[in-house]
Design an enzyme around this catalytic site. Sequence first.
Site, PDB file in Angstrom:
ATOM      1  N   ARG A 165       1.107  -1.569   0.370  1.00 40.00           N
ATOM      2  CA  ARG A 165       0.080  -0.188   0.318  1.00 40.00           C
ATOM      3  C   ARG A 165       0.943   1.418   0.241  1.00 40.00           C
ATOM      4  O   ARG A 165       1.945   0.972   0.946  1.00 40.00           O
ATOM      5  CB  ARG A 165      -1.039  -0.142   1.505  1.00 40.00           C
ATOM      6  CG  ARG A 165      -1.457   1.353   1.242  1.00 40.00           C
ATOM      7  CD  ARG A 165      -3.270   1.088   1.767  1.00 40.00           C
ATOM      8  NE  ARG A 165      -2.550   1.449   3.265  1.00 40.00           N
ATOM      9  CZ  ARG A 165      -3.734   1.170   4.098  1.00 40.00           C
ATOM     10  NH1 ARG A 165      -5.046   1.169   3.967  1.00 40.00           N
ATOM     11  NH2 ARG A 165      -3.678   1.786   6.029  1.00 40.00           N
ATOM     12  N   ASP A 446      -4.605   3.226  13.867  1.00 40.43           N
ATOM     13  CA  ASP A 446      -3.647   4.103  12.937  1.00 40.43           C
ATOM     14  C   ASP A 446      -4.398   5.284  12.543  1.00 40.43           C
ATOM     15  O   ASP A 446      -4.991   6.214  13.833  1.00 40.43           O
ATOM     16  CB  ASP A 446      -3.538   3.076  11.837  1.00 40.43           C
ATOM     17  CG  ASP A 446      -5.451   2.875  11.732  1.00 40.43           C
ATOM     18  OD1 ASP A 446      -6.193   3.800  11.226  1.00 40.43           O
ATOM     19  OD2 ASP A 446      -5.097   2.330   9.546  1.00 40.43           O
TER      20      ASP A 446
END
EC number: 2.3.3.9
Length: 532
Positions: A165, A446
Amino acid sequence: MTQQATNEEIMFHQPEGELERQVLTPGAVDFIADLVARFTPGRNQLLAARQREQQAIDQGKLPDFISETASIRNGDWRIRGIPADLQDRRVEITGPVERKMVINALNANVKVFMADFEDSLAPGWQKVLEGQINLRDAVNGTISYTSETGKIYQLKPDPAVLICRVRGLHLPEKHVSWRDAPIPGSLFDFGLYFYHNYQALLAKGSGPYFYLPKTQSWQEAAWWSEVFSFTEDRFSLPRGTIKATLLIETLPAVFQMDEILHAMRDHIVGLNCGRWDYIFSYIKTLKNYPDRVLPDRQSVTMEQPFLSAYSRLLIKTCHKRGAFAMGGMAAFIPSKDEAQNRQVLEKVTADKSLEARNGHDGTWVAHPGLADTAMAVFNQVLGARKNQLDVRREEDAPISAAQLLEPCPGERTEAGMRANIRVAVQYIEAWISGNGCVPIYGLMEDAATAEISRTSIWQWIRHNKTLNTGEPVTKALFRTMLGEEMQVIRREVGDARFAAGRFDDAARLMEQITTSDELIDFLTLPGYRLLA
Protein backbone atom coordinates in the site's frame (compact mmCIF):
# COMPACT_ATOMS: atom_id res chain seq x y z
CA MET A 1 21.33 18.14 5.17
CA THR A 2 22.96 17.96 1.79
CA GLN A 3 21.37 18.59 -1.54
CA GLN A 4 22.22 16.14 -4.27
CA ALA A 5 20.94 16.54 -7.80
CA THR A 6 21.07 13.02 -9.19
CA ASN A 7 18.74 13.65 -12.08
CA GLU A 8 18.25 16.86 -14.02
CA GLU A 9 15.28 17.97 -11.93
CA ILE A 10 14.97 15.62 -8.95
CA MET A 11 16.73 16.74 -5.78
CA PHE A 12 17.45 14.56 -2.75
CA HIS A 13 17.84 16.46 0.51
CA GLN A 14 19.46 13.75 2.61
CA PRO A 15 23.13 12.73 2.75
CA GLU A 16 23.88 9.53 0.87
CA GLY A 17 24.46 6.57 3.18
CA GLU A 18 24.20 2.80 2.87
CA LEU A 19 20.38 2.85 2.83
CA GLU A 20 20.32 5.38 0.00
CA ARG A 21 22.92 3.40 -2.00
CA GLN A 22 20.82 0.23 -1.75
CA VAL A 23 17.45 1.78 -2.58
CA LEU A 24 18.19 4.84 -4.72
CA THR A 25 20.12 3.08 -7.45
CA PRO A 26 20.67 4.96 -10.74
CA GLY A 27 17.97 2.93 -12.51
CA ALA A 28 15.46 3.43 -9.70
CA VAL A 29 16.12 7.17 -9.58
CA ASP A 30 15.70 7.49 -13.35
CA PHE A 31 12.36 5.72 -13.11
CA ILE A 32 11.18 7.90 -10.19
CA ALA A 33 12.25 11.00 -12.16
CA ASP A 34 10.23 9.84 -15.17
CA LEU A 35 7.14 9.18 -13.05
CA VAL A 36 7.41 12.48 -11.20
CA ALA A 37 7.92 14.62 -14.32
CA ARG A 38 5.11 12.90 -16.21
CA PHE A 39 2.46 12.52 -13.50
CA THR A 40 2.95 15.20 -10.83
CA PRO A 41 1.12 17.97 -12.78
CA GLY A 42 -1.94 15.74 -13.17
CA ARG A 43 -1.83 14.78 -9.51
CA ASN A 44 -1.76 18.46 -8.54
CA GLN A 45 -4.81 19.11 -10.74
CA LEU A 46 -6.63 16.22 -9.04
CA LEU A 47 -5.91 17.67 -5.59
CA ALA A 48 -7.24 21.05 -6.77
CA ALA A 49 -10.38 19.30 -8.07
CA ARG A 50 -10.88 17.76 -4.61
CA GLN A 51 -10.91 21.22 -3.09
CA ARG A 52 -13.41 22.53 -5.62
CA GLU A 53 -15.69 19.55 -5.02
CA GLN A 54 -15.50 20.05 -1.25
CA GLN A 55 -16.35 23.74 -1.60
CA ALA A 56 -19.48 22.79 -3.57
CA ILE A 57 -20.48 20.31 -0.85
CA ASP A 58 -19.80 22.92 1.86
CA GLN A 59 -22.18 25.25 0.01
CA GLY A 60 -25.04 22.72 -0.01
CA LYS A 61 -24.47 20.32 -2.93
CA LEU A 62 -24.66 16.87 -1.32
CA PRO A 63 -22.62 14.04 -2.90
CA ASP A 64 -24.61 12.01 -5.43
CA PHE A 65 -24.28 9.56 -8.29
CA ILE A 66 -23.04 11.23 -11.50
CA SER A 67 -25.69 11.58 -14.21
CA GLU A 68 -23.09 11.94 -17.01
CA THR A 69 -21.65 8.47 -16.32
CA ALA A 70 -24.95 6.57 -16.17
CA SER A 71 -23.96 4.63 -19.31
CA ILE A 72 -20.97 3.17 -17.44
CA ARG A 73 -23.14 2.19 -14.46
CA ASN A 74 -25.75 0.64 -16.75
CA GLY A 75 -23.30 -0.95 -19.21
CA ASP A 76 -22.43 -4.64 -19.39
CA TRP A 77 -18.65 -4.82 -18.92
CA ARG A 78 -16.20 -6.58 -16.60
CA ILE A 79 -12.67 -6.03 -15.35
CA ARG A 80 -9.77 -7.68 -17.21
CA GLY A 81 -9.24 -10.50 -14.69
CA ILE A 82 -7.66 -11.61 -11.42
CA PRO A 83 -4.29 -13.45 -11.19
CA ALA A 84 -4.24 -16.99 -9.79
CA ASP A 85 -2.47 -16.08 -6.55
CA LEU A 86 -5.09 -13.41 -5.74
CA GLN A 87 -8.16 -15.63 -6.30
CA ASP A 88 -8.41 -16.48 -2.59
CA ARG A 89 -8.10 -13.53 -0.24
CA ARG A 90 -10.39 -14.64 2.57
CA VAL A 91 -8.18 -13.14 5.30
CA GLU A 92 -5.67 -10.34 4.87
CA ILE A 93 -3.42 -8.87 7.54
CA THR A 94 -2.19 -5.30 7.42
CA GLY A 95 0.69 -3.55 9.11
CA PRO A 96 3.70 -1.30 8.63
CA VAL A 97 6.76 -2.24 6.59
CA GLU A 98 8.97 -2.85 9.64
CA ARG A 99 11.19 -5.90 9.38
CA LYS A 100 9.87 -8.07 12.22
CA MET A 101 6.26 -7.15 11.37
CA VAL A 102 6.78 -8.11 7.72
CA ILE A 103 8.04 -11.58 8.70
CA ASN A 104 5.30 -12.20 11.29
CA ALA A 105 2.57 -11.01 8.90
CA LEU A 106 3.78 -13.13 5.97
CA ASN A 107 3.95 -16.16 8.32
CA ALA A 108 0.48 -15.60 9.83
CA ASN A 109 -2.54 -17.79 9.02
CA VAL A 110 -3.68 -15.41 6.27
CA LYS A 111 -3.77 -15.35 2.48
CA VAL A 112 -2.42 -11.82 1.93
CA PHE A 113 -0.20 -9.34 3.76
CA MET A 114 -0.79 -5.68 2.91
CA ALA A 115 2.55 -4.03 3.65
CA ASP A 116 1.73 -0.45 4.50
CA PHE A 117 3.59 2.75 3.62
CA GLU A 118 0.41 4.68 4.45
CA ASP A 119 -1.80 4.90 7.56
CA SER A 120 0.16 2.54 9.82
CA LEU A 121 3.60 3.97 9.00
CA ALA A 122 4.96 7.32 10.17
CA PRO A 123 6.94 8.08 6.99
CA GLY A 124 10.30 9.20 8.34
CA TRP A 125 12.99 9.00 5.65
CA GLN A 126 14.84 6.10 7.25
CA LYS A 127 11.60 4.14 7.87
CA VAL A 128 10.52 4.57 4.24
CA LEU A 129 13.85 3.39 2.81
CA GLU A 130 14.17 0.53 5.32
CA GLY A 131 10.62 -0.49 4.38
CA GLN A 132 11.65 -0.81 0.73
CA ILE A 133 14.63 -2.98 1.71
CA ASN A 134 12.43 -5.13 3.95
CA LEU A 135 9.95 -5.76 1.13
CA ARG A 136 12.73 -6.47 -1.38
CA ASP A 137 14.22 -9.04 1.02
CA ALA A 138 10.75 -10.54 1.63
CA VAL A 139 10.11 -10.89 -2.11
CA ASN A 140 13.51 -12.55 -2.52
CA GLY A 141 12.89 -14.87 0.45
CA THR A 142 16.03 -13.68 2.24
CA ILE A 143 14.42 -11.62 5.00
CA SER A 144 15.35 -12.44 8.61
CA TYR A 145 15.41 -10.54 11.88
CA THR A 146 17.20 -11.13 15.19
CA SER A 147 15.67 -9.52 18.28
CA GLU A 148 17.66 -7.99 21.16
CA THR A 149 17.15 -11.23 23.11
CA GLY A 150 18.61 -13.27 20.26
CA LYS A 151 15.32 -14.66 18.90
CA ILE A 152 15.55 -15.24 15.15
CA TYR A 153 12.58 -14.57 12.85
CA GLN A 154 12.54 -16.11 9.36
CA LEU A 155 10.01 -16.74 6.59
CA LYS A 156 8.10 -20.01 6.53
CA PRO A 157 8.05 -21.99 3.26
CA ASP A 158 4.65 -20.79 2.01
CA PRO A 159 4.22 -17.14 3.03
CA ALA A 160 1.19 -14.96 2.32
CA VAL A 161 0.91 -13.04 -0.96
CA LEU A 162 2.42 -9.57 -0.66
CA ILE A 163 0.53 -6.40 -1.61
CA CYS A 164 2.12 -2.96 -1.13
CA ARG A 165 0.00 0.00 0.00
CA VAL A 166 1.47 3.30 -1.15
CA ARG A 167 0.80 6.72 0.33
CA GLY A 168 -2.29 8.68 -0.73
CA LEU A 169 -2.18 11.34 -3.45
CA HIS A 170 -2.24 14.16 -0.87
CA LEU A 171 0.93 13.07 0.95
CA PRO A 172 4.27 14.55 -0.10
CA GLU A 173 7.74 13.03 0.19
CA LYS A 174 9.50 16.07 1.61
CA HIS A 175 13.03 14.64 1.33
CA VAL A 176 12.87 14.64 -2.48
CA SER A 177 11.83 17.62 -4.59
CA TRP A 178 11.04 18.40 -8.21
CA ARG A 179 10.79 21.99 -9.44
CA ASP A 180 11.24 23.21 -5.85
CA ALA A 181 8.26 21.26 -4.49
CA PRO A 182 8.15 17.95 -2.59
CA ILE A 183 7.35 15.02 -4.89
CA PRO A 184 4.20 12.88 -4.38
CA GLY A 185 4.83 10.18 -1.76
CA SER A 186 2.59 7.84 -3.78
CA LEU A 187 4.90 7.89 -6.82
CA PHE A 188 8.01 7.46 -4.65
CA ASP A 189 6.56 4.39 -2.88
CA PHE A 190 5.11 2.87 -6.05
CA GLY A 191 8.19 3.48 -8.20
CA LEU A 192 10.69 2.01 -5.76
CA TYR A 193 8.62 -1.07 -4.88
CA PHE A 194 7.87 -1.80 -8.53
CA TYR A 195 11.41 -1.22 -9.78
CA HIS A 196 13.15 -3.37 -7.19
CA ASN A 197 10.66 -6.27 -7.15
CA TYR A 198 8.71 -6.75 -10.37
CA GLN A 199 11.14 -9.25 -11.94
CA ALA A 200 11.41 -11.45 -8.84
CA LEU A 201 7.64 -11.31 -8.27
CA LEU A 202 6.83 -12.33 -11.85
CA ALA A 203 9.49 -15.06 -11.80
CA LYS A 204 7.75 -16.77 -8.89
CA GLY A 205 4.27 -16.59 -10.42
CA SER A 206 3.09 -13.50 -8.56
CA GLY A 207 3.22 -9.87 -9.64
CA PRO A 208 3.50 -6.24 -8.61
CA TYR A 209 0.30 -5.81 -6.59
CA PHE A 210 -0.79 -2.58 -4.90
CA TYR A 211 -3.41 -1.17 -2.54
CA LEU A 212 -4.47 2.41 -3.38
CA PRO A 213 -5.81 4.56 -0.51
CA LYS A 214 -7.91 7.72 -0.09
CA THR A 215 -9.22 7.89 -3.68
CA GLN A 216 -12.02 10.44 -4.07
CA SER A 217 -12.97 10.26 -7.75
CA TRP A 218 -12.87 8.08 -10.84
CA GLN A 219 -10.48 10.61 -12.38
CA GLU A 220 -7.96 9.76 -9.66
CA ALA A 221 -8.36 6.07 -10.49
CA ALA A 222 -7.82 6.88 -14.17
CA TRP A 223 -4.59 8.71 -13.21
CA TRP A 224 -3.34 5.56 -11.49
CA SER A 225 -4.28 3.48 -14.53
CA GLU A 226 -2.11 5.78 -16.66
CA VAL A 227 0.77 5.43 -14.17
CA PHE A 228 0.48 1.65 -14.36
CA SER A 229 0.18 1.52 -18.18
CA PHE A 230 3.17 3.85 -18.61
CA THR A 231 5.19 1.62 -16.29
CA GLU A 232 4.20 -1.56 -18.11
CA ASP A 233 5.18 0.00 -21.45
CA ARG A 234 8.47 1.33 -20.09
CA PHE A 235 9.48 -2.13 -18.85
CA SER A 236 7.99 -4.05 -21.84
CA LEU A 237 5.36 -5.84 -19.77
CA PRO A 238 1.92 -6.96 -20.98
CA ARG A 239 -1.01 -4.67 -20.20
CA GLY A 240 -2.59 -5.65 -16.89
CA THR A 241 0.61 -6.99 -15.29
CA ILE A 242 0.31 -4.47 -12.46
CA LYS A 243 -2.77 -5.12 -10.32
CA ALA A 244 -4.41 -2.95 -7.70
CA THR A 245 -7.11 -3.13 -5.06
CA LEU A 246 -8.57 0.29 -4.37
CA LEU A 247 -9.95 1.32 -0.99
CA ILE A 248 -13.38 2.90 -0.97
CA GLU A 249 -12.72 4.92 2.14
CA THR A 250 -13.98 8.36 1.19
CA LEU A 251 -17.60 9.44 0.95
CA PRO A 252 -17.27 10.93 -2.58
CA ALA A 253 -15.84 7.65 -3.94
CA VAL A 254 -18.78 5.49 -2.86
CA PHE A 255 -20.92 7.26 -5.49
CA GLN A 256 -18.37 6.43 -8.22
CA MET A 257 -17.52 2.75 -7.70
CA ASP A 258 -18.61 1.60 -11.16
CA GLU A 259 -16.71 4.48 -12.74
CA ILE A 260 -13.57 3.70 -10.68
CA LEU A 261 -13.66 0.02 -11.68
CA HIS A 262 -14.21 1.03 -15.32
CA ALA A 263 -11.38 3.57 -15.33
CA MET A 264 -8.99 0.94 -13.94
CA ARG A 265 -10.48 -2.13 -15.58
CA ASP A 266 -7.13 -3.32 -17.00
CA HIS A 267 -5.45 -3.16 -13.59
CA ILE A 268 -8.04 -3.43 -10.85
CA VAL A 269 -8.92 -6.65 -9.04
CA GLY A 270 -11.22 -5.32 -6.32
CA LEU A 271 -12.45 -2.65 -3.97
CA ASN A 272 -12.13 -2.64 -0.19
CA CYS A 273 -14.40 -1.23 2.52
CA GLY A 274 -11.95 1.02 4.36
CA ARG A 275 -14.48 1.58 7.09
CA TRP A 276 -12.50 3.71 9.58
CA ASP A 277 -11.33 6.20 6.96
CA TYR A 278 -14.83 6.16 5.49
CA ILE A 279 -16.30 7.28 8.82
CA PHE A 280 -13.62 10.00 9.02
CA SER A 281 -14.47 11.06 5.46
CA TYR A 282 -18.21 11.18 6.28
CA ILE A 283 -17.43 13.68 9.06
CA LYS A 284 -14.98 15.68 6.95
CA THR A 285 -17.09 15.79 3.77
CA LEU A 286 -20.33 16.72 5.57
CA LYS A 287 -18.65 19.04 8.09
CA ASN A 288 -21.01 21.94 7.29
CA TYR A 289 -24.19 19.92 7.89
CA PRO A 290 -25.45 20.16 11.50
CA ASP A 291 -28.00 17.36 10.89
CA ARG A 292 -25.25 14.86 9.95
CA VAL A 293 -23.01 15.10 13.01
CA LEU A 294 -21.84 11.67 14.21
CA PRO A 295 -22.20 10.44 17.82
CA ASP A 296 -19.53 8.74 19.98
CA ARG A 297 -17.13 6.74 17.86
CA GLN A 298 -18.12 3.53 19.71
CA SER A 299 -21.72 3.88 18.39
CA VAL A 300 -20.69 4.05 14.73
CA THR A 301 -20.70 0.34 13.87
CA MET A 302 -21.29 -1.46 10.57
CA GLU A 303 -24.91 -2.04 11.65
CA GLN A 304 -25.60 1.69 11.24
CA PRO A 305 -27.75 2.15 8.11
CA PHE A 306 -25.32 4.44 6.23
CA LEU A 307 -22.45 1.96 6.72
CA SER A 308 -24.54 -1.13 5.97
CA ALA A 309 -25.69 0.49 2.70
CA TYR A 310 -22.06 1.26 1.78
CA SER A 311 -20.94 -2.34 2.37
CA ARG A 312 -23.84 -3.87 0.43
CA LEU A 313 -23.50 -1.49 -2.52
CA LEU A 314 -19.77 -2.21 -2.73
CA ILE A 315 -20.41 -5.98 -2.87
CA LYS A 316 -23.14 -5.67 -5.50
CA THR A 317 -21.09 -3.28 -7.67
CA CYS A 318 -17.87 -5.29 -7.53
CA HIS A 319 -19.39 -8.70 -8.16
CA LYS A 320 -21.34 -7.43 -11.15
CA ARG A 321 -17.97 -6.50 -12.71
CA GLY A 322 -16.03 -9.63 -11.69
CA ALA A 323 -14.07 -7.74 -9.03
CA PHE A 324 -13.52 -8.65 -5.39
CA ALA A 325 -15.37 -6.88 -2.59
CA MET A 326 -13.05 -6.91 0.41
CA GLY A 327 -14.32 -6.37 3.94
CA GLY A 328 -13.01 -4.01 6.57
CA MET A 329 -10.53 -4.00 9.41
CA ALA A 330 -10.96 -5.64 12.80
CA ALA A 331 -8.99 -3.17 14.91
CA PHE A 332 -9.12 -5.33 18.06
CA ILE A 333 -5.97 -6.89 19.46
CA PRO A 334 -5.89 -10.05 21.57
CA SER A 335 -5.84 -9.62 25.35
CA LYS A 336 -3.66 -11.56 27.80
CA ASP A 337 -6.67 -11.70 30.14
CA GLU A 338 -8.63 -14.83 29.24
CA ALA A 339 -12.12 -13.40 29.87
CA GLN A 340 -11.32 -10.19 28.00
CA ASN A 341 -9.82 -12.14 25.12
CA ARG A 342 -12.97 -14.25 24.84
CA GLN A 343 -14.97 -11.01 24.47
CA VAL A 344 -12.56 -9.74 21.81
CA LEU A 345 -12.86 -12.94 19.78
CA GLU A 346 -16.66 -12.89 20.09
CA LYS A 347 -16.75 -9.32 18.72
CA VAL A 348 -14.42 -10.23 15.85
CA THR A 349 -16.49 -13.32 15.03
CA ALA A 350 -19.73 -11.28 14.95
CA ASP A 351 -18.15 -8.58 12.76
CA LYS A 352 -16.61 -11.04 10.30
CA SER A 353 -19.77 -13.18 10.17
CA LEU A 354 -21.75 -10.12 9.09
CA GLU A 355 -19.22 -9.42 6.31
CA ALA A 356 -19.10 -13.02 5.13
CA ARG A 357 -22.90 -13.37 5.10
CA ASN A 358 -23.22 -10.09 3.18
CA GLY A 359 -20.99 -11.54 0.45
CA HIS A 360 -17.53 -10.05 1.03
CA ASP A 361 -14.70 -12.09 -0.50
CA GLY A 362 -12.39 -11.58 2.43
CA THR A 363 -11.60 -9.40 5.40
CA TRP A 364 -8.81 -7.61 7.27
CA VAL A 365 -7.21 -8.14 10.65
CA ALA A 366 -4.54 -5.98 12.29
CA HIS A 367 -2.99 -8.69 14.50
CA PRO A 368 -1.81 -12.27 13.75
CA GLY A 369 -3.65 -13.39 16.90
CA LEU A 370 -7.00 -12.72 15.19
CA ALA A 371 -6.19 -14.54 11.95
CA ASP A 372 -7.50 -17.95 13.08
CA THR A 373 -10.82 -16.47 14.23
CA ALA A 374 -11.41 -14.56 10.97
CA MET A 375 -10.27 -17.56 8.92
CA ALA A 376 -12.72 -19.88 10.67
CA VAL A 377 -15.63 -17.54 9.91
CA PHE A 378 -14.80 -17.27 6.20
CA ASN A 379 -13.96 -20.97 5.86
CA GLN A 380 -17.42 -21.81 7.18
CA VAL A 381 -19.19 -19.49 4.72
CA LEU A 382 -16.99 -20.12 1.67
CA GLY A 383 -16.74 -23.89 1.94
CA ALA A 384 -14.93 -25.12 -1.18
CA ARG A 385 -15.18 -21.75 -2.97
CA LYS A 386 -12.15 -19.44 -3.15
CA ASN A 387 -14.27 -16.29 -3.05
CA GLN A 388 -17.87 -15.09 -3.24
CA LEU A 389 -17.94 -13.59 -6.73
CA ASP A 390 -21.08 -15.67 -7.28
CA VAL A 391 -22.96 -13.66 -4.62
CA ARG A 392 -24.50 -10.97 -6.81
CA ARG A 393 -27.07 -9.44 -4.42
CA GLU A 394 -29.32 -8.92 -7.46
CA GLU A 395 -32.44 -9.15 -5.30
CA ASP A 396 -31.36 -6.07 -3.29
CA ALA A 397 -33.42 -2.94 -3.69
CA PRO A 398 -31.37 -0.15 -5.29
CA ILE A 399 -29.33 1.82 -2.75
CA SER A 400 -30.04 5.54 -2.90
CA ALA A 401 -27.85 8.54 -2.20
CA ALA A 402 -30.10 9.32 0.78
CA GLN A 403 -29.28 5.93 2.35
CA LEU A 404 -25.53 6.48 1.92
CA LEU A 405 -25.83 9.91 3.56
CA GLU A 406 -28.30 8.94 6.29
CA PRO A 407 -27.65 10.61 9.66
CA CYS A 408 -26.41 8.30 12.39
CA PRO A 409 -28.19 8.28 15.77
CA GLY A 410 -26.37 7.84 19.07
CA GLU A 411 -25.20 9.66 22.16
CA ARG A 412 -22.42 12.21 22.58
CA THR A 413 -21.00 11.47 26.02
CA GLU A 414 -18.34 13.03 28.20
CA ALA A 415 -16.64 9.63 28.47
CA GLY A 416 -16.65 9.33 24.68
CA MET A 417 -15.18 12.79 24.23
CA ARG A 418 -12.45 12.15 26.81
CA ALA A 419 -11.62 8.80 25.21
CA ASN A 420 -11.33 10.54 21.82
CA ILE A 421 -8.86 13.02 23.31
CA ARG A 422 -6.69 10.34 24.94
CA VAL A 423 -6.63 8.15 21.82
CA ALA A 424 -5.82 11.01 19.45
CA VAL A 425 -3.08 12.52 21.65
CA GLN A 426 -1.40 9.16 22.24
CA TYR A 427 -1.58 8.29 18.57
CA ILE A 428 -0.20 11.69 17.45
CA GLU A 429 2.62 11.37 20.03
CA ALA A 430 3.56 7.95 18.65
CA TRP A 431 3.28 9.13 15.03
CA ILE A 432 5.52 12.19 15.39
CA SER A 433 7.97 9.94 17.29
CA GLY A 434 8.10 7.65 14.25
CA ASN A 435 5.55 4.91 15.05
CA GLY A 436 2.36 4.86 12.98
CA CYS A 437 0.72 1.71 14.34
CA VAL A 438 -0.07 1.79 18.07
CA PRO A 439 -1.99 -0.47 20.46
CA ILE A 440 -4.17 1.80 22.66
CA TYR A 441 -6.89 0.49 25.02
CA GLY A 442 -7.16 -2.87 23.27
CA LEU A 443 -7.40 -1.50 19.71
CA MET A 444 -4.72 -1.21 17.04
CA GLU A 445 -4.95 2.47 16.22
CA ASP A 446 -3.70 3.92 12.97
CA ALA A 447 -4.11 7.37 11.44
CA ALA A 448 -7.74 6.73 10.42
CA THR A 449 -9.02 6.01 13.94
CA ALA A 450 -7.16 9.03 15.34
CA GLU A 451 -8.71 11.15 12.57
CA ILE A 452 -12.22 10.07 13.66
CA SER A 453 -11.39 10.97 17.26
CA ARG A 454 -10.26 14.53 16.55
CA THR A 455 -12.71 15.42 13.75
CA SER A 456 -15.68 14.26 15.86
CA ILE A 457 -14.83 16.81 18.55
CA TRP A 458 -14.16 19.52 15.92
CA GLN A 459 -17.61 18.84 14.45
CA TRP A 460 -19.32 18.93 17.86
CA ILE A 461 -17.69 22.31 18.59
CA ARG A 462 -18.45 23.65 15.10
CA HIS A 463 -22.19 22.96 15.42
CA ASN A 464 -22.61 23.86 19.12
CA LYS A 465 -23.66 20.30 19.96
CA THR A 466 -24.32 19.25 23.55
CA LEU A 467 -23.24 16.18 25.46
CA ASN A 468 -25.97 13.90 26.83
CA THR A 469 -25.61 15.80 30.12
CA GLY A 470 -26.79 18.98 28.34
CA GLU A 471 -23.35 20.60 28.51
CA PRO A 472 -22.42 22.46 25.27
CA VAL A 473 -19.23 21.28 23.55
CA THR A 474 -17.06 24.39 23.21
CA LYS A 475 -13.39 25.12 22.54
CA ALA A 476 -13.06 26.01 26.23
CA LEU A 477 -14.54 22.67 27.34
CA PHE A 478 -12.23 20.82 24.96
CA ARG A 479 -9.16 22.69 26.26
CA THR A 480 -10.14 21.93 29.86
CA MET A 481 -10.62 18.24 29.07
CA LEU A 482 -7.37 18.15 27.10
CA GLY A 483 -5.47 19.42 30.14
CA GLU A 484 -7.16 16.88 32.41
CA GLU A 485 -6.68 13.97 30.02
CA MET A 486 -2.98 14.79 29.63
CA GLN A 487 -2.68 14.08 33.38
CA VAL A 488 -4.57 10.79 32.91
CA ILE A 489 -2.16 9.83 30.10
CA ARG A 490 0.80 10.75 32.32
CA ARG A 491 -0.50 8.44 35.06
CA GLU A 492 -1.18 5.63 32.59
CA VAL A 493 2.19 5.71 30.82
CA GLY A 494 4.29 6.73 33.85
CA ASP A 495 6.36 9.85 34.49
CA ALA A 496 9.51 8.52 32.81
CA ARG A 497 7.79 7.60 29.53
CA PHE A 498 5.82 10.85 29.57
CA ALA A 499 8.95 12.97 30.08
CA ALA A 500 10.90 11.07 27.43
CA GLY A 501 8.09 11.28 24.86
CA ARG A 502 6.67 14.08 22.72
CA PHE A 503 3.37 14.45 24.55
CA ASP A 504 3.57 18.24 24.77
CA ASP A 505 4.09 18.49 20.98
CA ALA A 506 1.19 16.07 20.47
CA ALA A 507 -1.13 18.05 22.76
CA ARG A 508 -0.26 21.30 20.94
CA LEU A 509 -0.99 19.71 17.56
CA MET A 510 -4.22 18.16 18.88
CA GLU A 511 -5.31 21.56 20.21
CA GLN A 512 -4.47 23.26 16.90
CA ILE A 513 -6.33 20.80 14.65
CA THR A 514 -9.38 20.47 16.94
CA THR A 515 -10.02 24.18 17.54
CA SER A 516 -9.06 25.61 14.13
CA ASP A 517 -11.94 27.44 12.43
CA GLU A 518 -11.35 25.52 9.20
CA LEU A 519 -11.10 21.73 9.46
CA ILE A 520 -7.54 20.54 8.79
CA ASP A 521 -7.92 17.84 6.11
CA PHE A 522 -5.40 15.31 7.45
CA LEU A 523 -3.54 15.34 10.78
CA THR A 524 -0.61 13.66 9.01
CA LEU A 525 0.08 16.84 6.99
CA PRO A 526 0.93 19.12 9.96
CA GLY A 527 2.27 16.01 11.75
CA TYR A 528 4.74 15.39 8.92
CA ARG A 529 6.43 18.72 9.70
CA LEU A 530 7.29 17.32 13.15
CA LEU A 531 8.70 14.07 11.73
CA ALA A 532 12.37 13.59 10.82
